[in-house]
Design a protein around this motif. Structure first.
Motif, PDB file in Angstrom:
ATOM      1  N   GLU A  77       0.809  -1.218   0.000  1.00 17.53           N
ATOM      2  CA  GLU A  77       0.000   0.000   0.000  1.00 17.53           C
ATOM      3  C   GLU A  77       0.845   1.272   0.000  1.00 17.53           C
ATOM      4  OE1 GLU A  77      -3.239   2.163   2.955  1.00 17.53           O
ATOM      5  OE2 GLU A  77      -2.953   0.010   3.108  1.00 17.53           O
ATOM      6  N   HIS A  78       1.984   1.270   0.630  1.00 15.79           N
ATOM      7  CA  HIS A  78       2.780   2.486   0.845  1.00 15.79           C
ATOM      8  C   HIS A  78       4.056   2.494   0.020  1.00 15.79           C
ATOM      9  CE1 HIS A  78       0.285   2.027   4.471  1.00 15.79           C
ATOM     10  NE2 HIS A  78       0.222   3.349   4.408  1.00 15.79           N
ATOM     11  N   PHE A  79       4.411   3.688  -0.458  1.00 17.37           N
ATOM     12  CA  PHE A  79       5.640   3.832  -1.239  1.00 17.37           C
ATOM     13  C   PHE A  79       6.369   5.102  -0.828  1.00 17.37           C
ATOM     14  CE2 PHE A  79       2.081   5.565  -3.659  1.00 17.37           C
ATOM     15  CZ  PHE A  79       2.512   6.836  -3.990  1.00 17.37           C
ATOM     16  N   ARG A  80       7.641   5.151  -1.218  1.00 20.62           N
ATOM     17  CA  ARG A  80       8.473   6.346  -1.038  1.00 20.62           C
ATOM     18  C   ARG A  80       9.244   6.548  -2.317  1.00 20.62           C
ATOM     19  NH1 ARG A  80      10.164   4.180   4.510  1.00 20.62           N
ATOM     20  NH2 ARG A  80       8.691   5.238   5.880  1.00 20.62           N
ATOM     21  N   TRP A  81       9.570   7.825  -2.596  1.00 25.59           N
ATOM     22  CA  TRP A  81      10.471   8.066  -3.703  1.00 25.59           C
ATOM     23  C   TRP A  81      11.408   9.205  -3.403  1.00 25.59           C
ATOM     24  CZ3 TRP A  81       5.851   9.434  -7.139  1.00 25.59           C
ATOM     25  CH2 TRP A  81       5.727  10.801  -7.355  1.00 25.59           C
ATOM     26  N   SER A  82      12.504   9.193  -4.146  1.00 25.16           N
ATOM     27  CA  SER A  82      13.532  10.206  -4.022  1.00 25.16           C
ATOM     28  C   SER A  82      13.614  10.979  -5.327  1.00 25.16           C
ATOM     29  CB  SER A  82      14.874   9.512  -3.749  1.00 25.16           C
ATOM     30  OG  SER A  82      15.927  10.448  -3.781  1.00 25.16           O
ATOM     31  N   GLU A  83      13.792  12.291  -5.206  1.00 24.97           N
ATOM     32  CA  GLU A  83      14.017  13.148  -6.368  1.00 24.97           C
ATOM     33  C   GLU A  83      15.140  14.111  -5.997  1.00 24.97           C
ATOM     34  OE1 GLU A  83      12.991  16.616  -6.008  1.00 24.97           O
ATOM     35  OE2 GLU A  83      10.856  16.556  -5.650  1.00 24.97           O
ATOM     36  N   PRO A  84      15.653  14.878  -6.933  1.00 24.69           N
ATOM     37  CA  PRO A  84      16.867  15.649  -6.664  1.00 24.69           C
ATOM     38  C   PRO A  84      16.830  16.567  -5.443  1.00 24.69           C
ATOM     39  CG  PRO A  84      16.421  15.647  -8.995  1.00 24.69           C
ATOM     40  CD  PRO A  84      15.244  14.996  -8.334  1.00 24.69           C
ATOM     41  N   ASN A  85      15.670  17.096  -5.068  1.00 22.09           N
ATOM     42  CA  ASN A  85      15.620  18.047  -3.956  1.00 22.09           C
ATOM     43  C   ASN A  85      14.821  17.577  -2.757  1.00 22.09           C
ATOM     44  OD1 ASN A  85      17.140  20.132  -5.254  1.00 22.09           O
ATOM     45  ND2 ASN A  85      15.365  20.481  -6.547  1.00 22.09           N
ATOM     46  N   GLU A  89       6.342  10.579   0.209  1.00 25.01           N
ATOM     47  CA  GLU A  89       5.750   9.374   0.781  1.00 25.01           C
ATOM     48  C   GLU A  89       4.298   9.321   0.334  1.00 25.01           C
ATOM     49  OE1 GLU A  89       6.287   8.670   4.911  1.00 25.01           O
ATOM     50  OE2 GLU A  89       8.430   9.083   4.807  1.00 25.01           O
ATOM     51  N   GLY A  90       3.835   8.122  -0.030  1.00 26.72           N
ATOM     52  CA  GLY A  90       2.472   8.007  -0.513  1.00 26.72           C
ATOM     53  C   GLY A  90       1.851   6.664  -0.208  1.00 26.72           C
ATOM     54  N   SER A 100      -0.327  11.367  -1.758  1.00 28.41           N
ATOM     55  CA  SER A 100       1.090  11.488  -1.406  1.00 28.41           C
ATOM     56  C   SER A 100       1.405  12.882  -0.879  1.00 28.41           C
ATOM     57  CB  SER A 100       1.964  11.179  -2.624  1.00 28.41           C
ATOM     58  OG  SER A 100       1.685  12.066  -3.686  1.00 28.41           O
ATOM     59  N   CYS A 101       2.520  12.964  -0.154  1.00 34.44           N
ATOM     60  CA  CYS A 101       3.025  14.235   0.357  1.00 34.44           C
ATOM     61  C   CYS A 101       4.524  14.280   0.125  1.00 34.44           C
ATOM     62  CB  CYS A 101       2.756  14.377   1.848  1.00 34.44           C
ATOM     63  SG  CYS A 101       1.004  14.506   2.254  1.00 34.44           S
ATOM     64  N   TYR A 102       5.022  15.453  -0.211  1.00 37.05           N
ATOM     65  CA  TYR A 102       6.458  15.581  -0.429  1.00 37.05           C
ATOM     66  C   TYR A 102       7.029  16.758   0.331  1.00 37.05           C
ATOM     67  CZ  TYR A 102       5.711  19.309  -3.918  1.00 37.05           C
ATOM     68  OH  TYR A 102       5.349  20.468  -4.560  1.00 37.05           O
ATOM     69  N   VAL A 103       8.335  16.684   0.517  1.00 33.66           N
ATOM     70  CA  VAL A 103       9.111  17.755   1.125  1.00 33.66           C
ATOM     71  C   VAL A 103      10.303  17.986   0.213  1.00 33.66           C
ATOM     72  CG1 VAL A 103      10.503  18.435   3.104  1.00 33.66           C
ATOM     73  CG2 VAL A 103       8.408  17.134   3.451  1.00 33.66           C
ATOM     74  N   ARG A 104      10.547  19.235  -0.154  1.00 34.96           N
ATOM     75  CA  ARG A 104      11.711  19.595  -0.961  1.00 34.96           C
ATOM     76  C   ARG A 104      12.519  20.618  -0.192  1.00 34.96           C
ATOM     77  NH1 ARG A 104       8.583  20.415  -6.269  1.00 34.96           N
ATOM     78  NH2 ARG A 104       8.680  18.336  -7.124  1.00 34.96           N
ATOM     79  N   THR A 105      13.821  20.446  -0.227  1.00 36.51           N
ATOM     80  CA  THR A 105      14.693  21.428   0.403  1.00 36.51           C
ATOM     81  C   THR A 105      15.820  21.773  -0.550  1.00 36.51           C
ATOM     82  OG1 THR A 105      16.027  19.700   1.428  1.00 36.51           O
ATOM     83  CG2 THR A 105      14.213  20.580   2.729  1.00 36.51           C
ATOM     84  N   ALA A 106      16.192  23.011  -0.552  1.00 34.67           N
ATOM     85  CA  ALA A 106      17.290  23.505  -1.375  1.00 34.67           C
ATOM     86  C   ALA A 106      17.843  24.740  -0.668  1.00 34.67           C
ATOM     87  CB  ALA A 106      16.800  23.853  -2.783  1.00 34.67           C
ATOM     88  N   CYS A 114       0.847  18.179  -0.404  1.00 34.93           N
ATOM     89  CA  CYS A 114       0.141  16.902  -0.480  1.00 34.93           C
ATOM     90  C   CYS A 114      -0.813  16.954  -1.655  1.00 34.93           C
ATOM     91  CB  CYS A 114      -0.639  16.632   0.804  1.00 34.93           C
ATOM     92  SG  CYS A 114       0.420  16.262   2.217  1.00 34.93           S
ATOM     93  N   GLN A 115      -1.055  15.785  -2.248  1.00 33.32           N
ATOM     94  CA  GLN A 115      -1.964  15.709  -3.380  1.00 33.32           C
ATOM     95  C   GLN A 115      -2.638  14.346  -3.445  1.00 33.32           C
ATOM     96  OE1 GLN A 115       1.411  16.912  -4.538  1.00 33.32           O
ATOM     97  NE2 GLN A 115       2.177  14.881  -4.134  1.00 33.32           N
ATOM     98  N   THR A 116      -3.819  14.333  -4.039  1.00 31.88           N
ATOM     99  CA  THR A 116      -4.499  13.104  -4.389  1.00 31.88           C
ATOM    100  C   THR A 116      -4.549  13.071  -5.907  1.00 31.88           C
ATOM    101  OG1 THR A 116      -5.831  13.159  -2.373  1.00 31.88           O
ATOM    102  CG2 THR A 116      -6.636  11.777  -4.183  1.00 31.88           C
ATOM    103  N   LEU A 117      -4.002  12.013  -6.487  1.00 30.13           N
ATOM    104  CA  LEU A 117      -3.895  11.909  -7.946  1.00 30.13           C
ATOM    105  C   LEU A 117      -4.686  10.707  -8.450  1.00 30.13           C
ATOM    106  CD1 LEU A 117      -0.045  12.494  -8.322  1.00 30.13           C
ATOM    107  CD2 LEU A 117      -1.872  14.202  -8.413  1.00 30.13           C
ATOM    108  N   LYS A 118      -5.337  10.886  -9.590  1.00 34.31           N
ATOM    109  CA  LYS A 118      -6.114   9.827 -10.244  1.00 34.31           C
ATOM    110  C   LYS A 118      -5.382   9.399 -11.518  1.00 34.31           C
ATOM    111  CE  LYS A 118     -10.105   9.825  -7.937  1.00 34.31           C
ATOM    112  NZ  LYS A 118     -10.704   8.622  -7.391  1.00 34.31           N
ATOM    113  N   ARG A 119      -5.366   8.082 -11.762  1.00 30.12           N
ATOM    114  CA  ARG A 119      -4.752   7.571 -12.990  1.00 30.12           C
ATOM    115  C   ARG A 119      -5.651   7.900 -14.173  1.00 30.12           C
ATOM    116  NH1 ARG A 119      -1.680   2.204 -13.238  1.00 30.12           N
ATOM    117  NH2 ARG A 119      -2.957   1.760 -11.401  1.00 30.12           N
ATOM    118  N   GLN A 120      -5.048   8.446 -15.230  1.00 30.70           N
ATOM    119  CA  GLN A 120      -5.785   8.775 -16.439  1.00 30.70           C
ATOM    120  C   GLN A 120      -5.933   7.525 -17.290  1.00 30.70           C
ATOM    121  OE1 GLN A 120      -7.008  12.092 -16.624  1.00 30.70           O
ATOM    122  NE2 GLN A 120      -6.290  11.678 -14.558  1.00 30.70           N
ATOM    123  N   LYS A 121      -7.092   7.329 -17.836  1.00 32.98           N
ATOM    124  CA  LYS A 121      -7.367   6.131 -18.651  1.00 32.98           C
ATOM    125  C   LYS A 121      -7.664   6.521 -20.063  1.00 32.98           C
ATOM    126  CE  LYS A 121      -8.780   3.306 -14.880  1.00 32.98           C
ATOM    127  NZ  LYS A 121      -9.472   2.167 -14.474  1.00 32.98           N
TER     128      LYS A 121
END
Length: 121
Positions: A77-85, A89-90, A100-106, A114-121
């Motif tokens: 059910e749960h995932f995490r991802w890393s991006e450059p900044n 977690e979702g 999902s919710c993200y935190v970016r620091t620079a 935070c966002q709720t996203l729907k898959r496009q069909k």
């Protein structure tokens, strides 16, 4: 050995869209900026629990961004991802909805959203 159905992770390949509720500070001298912006996430490849893709703002967003990410499910059910900044977690709400919710620091800014996203069909 083939994976059993109960061992399979959700397939999240596809295009996901929705609105993100964002707060950011552009520098130490500016105040917080609150916004709600369109967000698109495209998962281009997935192998078992691991996946990769891009996430970008809508064309009319006040802050334009596009990032490439790598991610992993830590359970079904749960995932995490890393991006450059930063990182995200979702969780899967259902087969076509993620939250999902993200935190970016620079050095020159900070973001949280935070966002709720729907898959496009």
């Amino acid at each position: 050995m083939p994976a059993h159905a109960e061992e399979a992770y959700p397939n999240i390949v596809g295009t996901w869209t929705g609105v993100g509720a964002d707060i950011r500070i552009a520098s130490e001298k500016s105040g917080a900026i609150f916004s709600s912006e369109n967000v698109t996430q495209v998962v281009t490849e997935q192998r078992d629990r691991r996946f990769t893709g891009t996430m970008h703002s809508g064309s009319k967003a006040s802050e334009q961004f596009e990032v490439t990410f790598v991610g992993v499910f830590f359970d079904k059910e749960h995932f995490r991802w890393s991006e450059p900044n930063g990182f995200l977690e979702g969780r899967m709400i259902d087969a076509d909805t993620i939250e999902s919710c993200y935190v970016r620091t620079a050095p020159d800014h900070q973001n949280a959203a935070c966002q709720t996203l729907k898959r496009q069909k």
